[in-house]
Design a protein around this motif. Sequence first.
Motif, mmCIF file in Angstrom:
data_model
loop_
_atom_site.group_PDB
_atom_site.id
_atom_site.type_symbol
_atom_site.label_atom_id
_atom_site.label_comp_id
_atom_site.label_asym_id
_atom_site.label_seq_id
_atom_site.Cartn_x
_atom_site.Cartn_y
_atom_site.Cartn_z
ATOM 1 N N ILE A 209 36.019 15.448 35.171
ATOM 2 C CA ILE A 209 34.821 15.951 35.840
ATOM 3 C C ILE A 209 35.123 17.363 36.315
ATOM 4 C CG2 ILE A 209 33.258 15.681 37.795
ATOM 5 C CD1 ILE A 209 33.943 12.647 37.694
ATOM 6 N N VAL A 210 34.317 18.316 35.878
ATOM 7 C CA VAL A 210 34.458 19.702 36.312
ATOM 8 C C VAL A 210 33.277 20.011 37.220
ATOM 9 C CG1 VAL A 210 34.640 22.107 35.612
ATOM 10 C CG2 VAL A 210 35.619 20.309 34.156
ATOM 11 N N THR A 211 33.538 20.332 38.474
ATOM 12 C CA THR A 211 32.471 20.476 39.453
ATOM 13 C C THR A 211 32.643 21.742 40.273
ATOM 14 O OG1 THR A 211 31.249 19.267 41.176
ATOM 15 C CG2 THR A 211 33.654 19.181 41.272
ATOM 16 N N THR A 212 31.655 22.039 41.118
ATOM 17 C CA THR A 212 31.690 23.207 41.992
ATOM 18 C C THR A 212 31.496 22.753 43.444
ATOM 19 O OG1 THR A 212 29.323 23.535 41.507
ATOM 20 C CG2 THR A 212 30.899 24.863 40.265
ATOM 21 N N PRO A 213 31.848 23.599 44.424
ATOM 22 C CA PRO A 213 31.819 23.167 45.826
ATOM 23 C C PRO A 213 30.463 22.693 46.325
ATOM 24 C CG PRO A 213 33.090 25.194 45.593
ATOM 25 C CD PRO A 213 32.425 24.946 44.273
ATOM 26 N N ILE B 255 35.942 24.147 40.466
ATOM 27 C CA ILE B 255 35.995 25.586 40.219
ATOM 28 C C ILE B 255 34.998 26.278 41.140
ATOM 29 C CG2 ILE B 255 36.789 25.356 37.839
ATOM 30 C CD1 ILE B 255 33.933 25.675 36.881
ATOM 31 N N ASP B 256 35.149 27.597 41.320
ATOM 32 C CA ASP B 256 34.323 28.319 42.297
ATOM 33 C C ASP B 256 32.855 28.377 41.919
ATOM 34 O OD1 ASP B 256 36.524 28.774 43.845
ATOM 35 O OD2 ASP B 256 36.765 30.878 43.290
ATOM 36 N N LEU B 257 32.562 28.651 40.639
ATOM 37 C CA LEU B 257 31.203 28.883 40.170
ATOM 38 C C LEU B 257 30.970 28.128 38.868
ATOM 39 C CD1 LEU B 257 31.009 32.733 40.768
ATOM 40 C CD2 LEU B 257 29.618 31.022 41.951
ATOM 41 N N PRO B 258 29.714 27.818 38.551
ATOM 42 C CA PRO B 258 29.442 27.125 37.285
ATOM 43 C C PRO B 258 29.884 27.952 36.082
ATOM 44 C CG PRO B 258 27.507 27.098 38.721
ATOM 45 C CD PRO B 258 28.487 28.048 39.340
ATOM 46 N N LEU B 259 30.204 27.258 34.998
ATOM 47 C CA LEU B 259 30.527 27.925 33.745
ATOM 48 C C LEU B 259 29.264 28.584 33.182
ATOM 49 C CD1 LEU B 259 32.676 25.107 32.097
ATOM 50 C CD2 LEU B 259 33.491 27.064 33.427
ATOM 51 N N HIS B 260 29.450 29.592 32.349
ATOM 52 C CA HIS B 260 28.306 30.231 31.707
ATOM 53 C C HIS B 260 28.756 30.849 30.394
ATOM 54 C CE1 HIS B 260 29.677 34.318 32.683
ATOM 55 N NE2 HIS B 260 30.059 33.822 33.857
ATOM 56 N N ARG B 261 27.774 31.303 29.597
ATOM 57 C CA ARG B 261 28.056 31.818 28.253
ATOM 58 C C ARG B 261 27.939 33.332 28.150
ATOM 59 N NH1 ARG B 261 24.136 29.076 24.245
ATOM 60 N NH2 ARG B 261 25.726 29.512 22.676
ATOM 61 N N VAL B 262 27.605 33.992 29.249
ATOM 62 C CA VAL B 262 27.380 35.436 29.200
ATOM 63 C C VAL B 262 28.704 36.167 28.991
ATOM 64 C CG1 VAL B 262 26.608 37.436 30.519
ATOM 65 C CG2 VAL B 262 25.309 35.315 30.594
ATOM 66 N N PRO C 260 38.067 44.032 43.403
ATOM 67 C CA PRO C 260 37.630 43.865 42.008
ATOM 68 C C PRO C 260 37.157 42.440 41.770
ATOM 69 C CG PRO C 260 40.028 43.967 42.155
ATOM 70 C CD PRO C 260 39.495 44.335 43.502
ATOM 71 N N SER C 261 36.107 42.305 40.986
ATOM 72 C CA SER C 261 35.558 40.980 40.716
ATOM 73 C C SER C 261 36.501 40.206 39.799
ATOM 74 C CB SER C 261 34.191 41.102 40.038
ATOM 75 O OG SER C 261 33.648 39.828 39.781
ATOM 76 N N PRO C 262 36.975 39.040 40.234
ATOM 77 C CA PRO C 262 37.887 38.272 39.392
ATOM 78 C C PRO C 262 37.180 37.733 38.165
ATOM 79 C CG PRO C 262 37.210 36.970 41.297
ATOM 80 C CD PRO C 262 36.649 38.357 41.497
ATOM 81 N N GLN C 263 37.898 37.659 37.064
ATOM 82 C CA GLN C 263 37.329 37.114 35.837
ATOM 83 C C GLN C 263 37.444 35.586 35.870
ATOM 84 O OE1 GLN C 263 35.766 39.095 33.528
ATOM 85 N NE2 GLN C 263 36.091 40.630 35.115
ATOM 86 N N SER C 264 36.781 34.988 36.854
ATOM 87 C CA SER C 264 36.946 33.556 37.094
ATOM 88 C C SER C 264 36.374 32.707 35.977
ATOM 89 C CB SER C 264 36.299 33.165 38.426
ATOM 90 O OG SER C 264 34.937 33.540 38.443
ATOM 91 N N ALA C 265 35.257 33.140 35.381
ATOM 92 C CA ALA C 265 34.620 32.311 34.359
ATOM 93 C C ALA C 265 35.515 32.134 33.147
ATOM 94 C CB ALA C 265 33.286 32.932 33.948
ATOM 95 N N SER C 266 36.054 33.224 32.619
ATOM 96 C CA SER C 266 36.918 33.118 31.445
ATOM 97 C C SER C 266 38.205 32.386 31.777
ATOM 98 C CB SER C 266 37.226 34.516 30.894
ATOM 99 O OG SER C 266 37.813 35.337 31.887
#
Length: 373
Positions: free
Chosen positions: A115-119, A132-139, A350-356
Amino acid sequence: MSDRRDPPRVWALVSDTAGDNAQVLALAEALGWPFETHRFKNRPGALAANFLIGPILPPMVKHVSRGFGPPWPDLVIAAGTPSEPLCARIRAESRATHQVFLGRPWARLDAYDLIVTTPQYRVPDAPNVMTIDLPLHRVTPADIARETALWSLRVAHLPRPYAAVFLGGSISRYTLDSRAAKRLAMEASALVAPVGGSLLVCSSYRTPPRAMKVLKKSLDLPCHMFDWHQGSKGNPYLAFLGLADHLIVTGDSMTMLAEACATGKPVHIFDLGEGRYGMRQPPAPRAAGIVGRPWLMSALRARAKDIKVTVISQLLPARFHRDTANIHRKLVQSGRAVWLGDEFPAERPPSPQSASRDLAEIASRIRNQLGRD
């Protein structure tokens, strides 16, 4: 099941919910294996049935794409409660199928291999839960650059700098209504008007048509407005992510916030609520110039929200509650976003590359679980 020498068979379950689909497809693509997409639609009343007896009845699914049946795949990726009856069917017929769920399951946690979830969902810690901090996305930067090139000439007549406004919709007790639309127009204008800039406005399928009309009527500065309900073709969402100098996102959409933050640009969260009923805590001071409301209407509105929140909190178990404040708080504390109307820190990190990074870590864990390292 596929031979160990071949790529595993992967199914991605997608519905009518764009945010869920974006997460499912992002993970399926990150794995690097071929995958099949199975689109489904639930029956009216399915959500209530899932809550009352659990998401265990496959008949609650009205339609699912052809080919949904044995032989079952090695891996299923799903998101959102509407997909859980299908997961239950596969689980009943194939214990060998590995199931990955994104978000907050209504089924037991041990029903899924991962299960991969967010807070926001407050899913309890467990060996098979990854937060994880934020939902996954495809952008991706390539997607943004491609669309930016297509749209740059279309808005070239508008004075810079640009601020993009991305609208979601209502969520829980927070409503994107006419009053919220008027406040958004005022606060977004206050951001760009002093510097002679323009607004690039983009709504979504969740945006109430009335709110979009009020927003358009309330703006008196240069802007380009894309109304999803007026025509979903040629959506400039990705282009606006690339063109804008500032990004304004309504606080209901965690996916749009994740995509905006991934650009590294200044992100402003618009609070759909007000005062003690606002998304931000402690409450923000009342904005100067906001259109007033008769005191009786204000009192009735406040009381209705009190009752609604109280009833929901008492009737629903804690695991069904959604607390977007956890994500808002983290974004603000990390310097990746501020509430619209607030100033950014003098030095933004700097904005972390959290999604990738998250995608790579999740994909690695799945490969390990399937013995496909």
